[in-house]
Scaffold this active site. Structure first.
Site, PDB file in Angstrom:
ATOM      1  CD  GLU A 154       5.775 -93.738 -39.205  1.00 11.94           C
ATOM      2  OE1 GLU A 154       5.507 -94.211 -40.326  1.00 11.94           O
ATOM      3  OE2 GLU A 154       4.929 -93.211 -38.469  1.00 11.94           O
ATOM      4  CG  ASN A 196       9.369 -89.183 -34.841  1.00 15.69           C
ATOM      5  OD1 ASN A 196       9.406 -89.126 -33.605  1.00 15.69           O
ATOM      6  ND2 ASN A 196       8.282 -88.906 -35.550  1.00 15.69           N
ATOM      7  CG  HIS A 236       0.615 -91.930 -32.684  1.00 13.45           C
ATOM      8  ND1 HIS A 236      -0.092 -90.751 -32.611  1.00 13.45           N
ATOM      9  CD2 HIS A 236       1.598 -91.717 -33.593  1.00 13.45           C
ATOM     10  CE1 HIS A 236       0.439 -89.864 -33.448  1.00 13.45           C
ATOM     11  NE2 HIS A 236       1.464 -90.425 -34.048  1.00 13.45           N
ATOM     12  CD  GLU A 268       4.295 -88.290 -34.963  1.00 11.67           C
ATOM     13  OE1 GLU A 268       3.291 -88.947 -35.280  1.00 11.67           O
ATOM     14  OE2 GLU A 268       5.285 -88.156 -35.713  1.00 11.67           O
ATOM     15  CG  ASP A 270      -2.543 -89.441 -30.717  1.00  8.75           C
ATOM     16  OD1 ASP A 270      -1.972 -90.551 -30.560  1.00  8.75           O
ATOM     17  OD2 ASP A 270      -2.817 -88.992 -31.844  1.00  8.75           O
TER      18      ASP A 270
HETATM   19  C1  XIL Z   1      -0.674 -87.669 -39.895  1.00 11.50           C
HETATM   20  C2  XIL Z   1      -1.444 -86.351 -39.949  1.00 11.50           C
HETATM   21  O1  XIL Z   1      -1.867 -86.030 -38.646  1.00 11.50           O
HETATM   22  C3  XIL Z   1      -2.623 -86.471 -40.885  1.00 11.50           C
HETATM   23  O2  XIL Z   1      -3.252 -85.203 -41.050  1.00 11.50           O
HETATM   24  C4  XIL Z   1      -2.186 -87.007 -42.242  1.00 11.50           C
HETATM   25  O3  XIL Z   1      -3.307 -87.206 -43.059  1.00 11.50           O
HETATM   26  C5  XIL Z   1      -1.425 -88.304 -42.069  1.00 11.50           C
HETATM   27  O4  XIL Z   1      -0.331 -88.104 -41.194  1.00 11.50           O
HETATM   28  N1  XIL Z   1       2.956 -90.540 -37.756  1.00 11.50           N
HETATM   29  C6  XIL Z   1       3.552 -89.389 -38.211  1.00 11.50           C
HETATM   30  C7  XIL Z   1       2.696 -88.220 -38.559  1.00 11.50           C
HETATM   31  O5  XIL Z   1       4.790 -89.298 -38.230  1.00 11.50           O
HETATM   32  O6  XIL Z   1       3.271 -87.452 -39.596  1.00 11.50           O
HETATM   33  C8  XIL Z   1       1.303 -88.649 -38.951  1.00 11.50           C
HETATM   34  O7  XIL Z   1       0.523 -87.483 -39.157  1.00 11.50           O
HETATM   35  C9  XIL Z   1       0.711 -89.534 -37.880  1.00 11.50           C
HETATM   36  C10 XIL Z   1       1.538 -90.786 -37.714  1.00 11.50           C
END
Ligand code: XIL
Length: 360
Positions: A154, A196, A236, A268, A270
């Site tokens: 990020e 990422n 996401h 990631e 979802d």
């Molecule tokens: C999230 C986890 O899923 C949670 O359990 C934690 O509390 C916070 O982080 N971007 C990312 C991930 O790169 O590492 C994050 O994961 C979600 C957003």
């Protein structure tokens, strides 16, 4: 289990659907088998606590070819105090992966979140030394065993106007990204190194700006010969109440990344359904449609190598704490529901993967 025994067990109702999914004879294809047919891997984020549940373990082993630690390889977990490393939880996940022939991604080394307070307080050279020690120790321990590493997570500001302001940028300047990648390459020369990022997928103007800034960063790193092998798109995604979620600009962005000779990983995935009104069936259909539109935009890109959902079952999604629904209902963002059963999204993902592999 032999086919006859399996049918018998089914008839007697002795096995639940999740036990069977993805196994021969059940008729339900495994996501990773379909992904492999399309030349990709399907993976999921897992926490070490989730491994305690035999049903989830079974679903994972049936469905995925790769895992990533949801939190166990973040700085606050691995190095809570300066020089004190705690690898137990991360090791457990990697042992699980290796025992079962799954690939595993490393997530994540240099990020502004989930870091211990002591790290944020370091200045200048001290912070750079801590970065070097962390990367060398962690990557050194897992050398040759992980599929890839999210070296920097990020780095772009939310509004896309520049690099994200963080203690890394404040203390080390813009070159912290190149420095981290160089340290990573030295620590494990064979590791696939990844930057990422999130918020790059959709058609909103904000995402378009962020994409441009991200590409500028990638081009700059390429020009300077900094070691980098792939881009991670967190994906996401959001299902919107008003209209469909579109990804019209995404294919051109993926091609621009491919033109820089970089692989693309969806890291990631979802679909946040916080803004969708009940009932559950309608929500599930809309979430499934977002999966469909997204996969249609990304799967034609040959440099796309992996798709990893952030969890496998709705029971384990991070979104319930990060973005709770106003009606108190749990979110339904992942490929399987909270009882580890198939849902609308499962079928749409399967269909998209099948189409991409040219199988009817
Ligand atoms: C999230 C986890 O899923 C949670 O359990 C934690 O509390 C916070 O982080 N971007 C990312 C991930 O790169 O590492 C994050 O994961 C979600 C957003």
């Amino acid at each position: 289990m032999r086919r006859r025994q399996l049918l018998m067990a089914l008839a007697l109702g002795a096995l639940s659907a999740p036990v069977l999914m993805g196994q021969a004879g059940s008729g339900a294809p495994a996501l990773n088998d379909l992904a492999r047919g399309a030349g990709r891997l399907w993976g999921a984020a897992v926490s070490s606590a989730q491994l305690d549940d035999p049903n989830l373990r079974r679903l994972l082993l049936a469905q995925v070819g790769l895992i990533v630690a949801e939190n166990e390889m973040k700085w606050e977990t691995l190095q809570p105090q300066p020089g004190v490393f705690r690898f137990t939880a991360a090791d457990r996940l990697l042992d699980f992966a290796e025992r079962h022939g799954l690939a595993m991604r490393g997530h994540t080394l240099v990020w502004h979140r989930q870091v211990p307070a002591w790290l944020r307080q370091l200045e200048g050279r001290a912070l750079e030394r801590a970065m070097a020690t962390h990367i060398q120790t962690v990557m050194g321990r897992y050398r040759g065993r992980l599929d890839s590493w999210d070296v920097v997570n990020e780095p772009i500001a939310d509004d896309g106007t520049g690099l994200r302001s963080s203690f890394w940028l404040d203390q080390l300047g813009e070159t912290y990204i190149a420095r981290a990648l160089e340290l990573a390459h030295a620590a494990d020369p064979s590791a696939r190194l990844v930057i990422n990022e999130y918020g790059l997928e959709g058609d909103a103007p904000k995402s378009a700006r962020k994409r441009q800034r991200f590409l500028a960063l990638l081009r700059d790193l390429r020009r300077r010969g900094v070691p980098l092998h792939a881009v991670g798109l967190q994906a996401h995604l959001h299902a919107h109440g008003g209209g469909p979620t579109t990804f019209d600009q995404l294919p051109a962005f993926l091609q621009a990344i491919a033109d820089l000779d970089l692989d693309i990983l969806i890291t990631e995935l979802d679909v946040n359904d916080r803004d969708l009104a009940a009932p559950v069936e309608t929500r599930d259909q809309k979430v499934a449609a977002v999966y469909g539109a997204f996969l249609e935009a990304v799967l034609p890109q040959p440099r796309l190598k992996q798709l990893v959902s952030w969890g496998l079952s709705d029971r384990d999604t991070w979104l319930n704490s990060a973005f709770p629904r106003a009606d108190g209902q749990p979110q339904r963002p992942l490929p399987f529901d909270a009882d580890l059963r198939r849902k609308a999204a499962t079928g749409v993902i399967e269909q998209s993967l099948r189409r991409s592999s040219g199988t009817p």
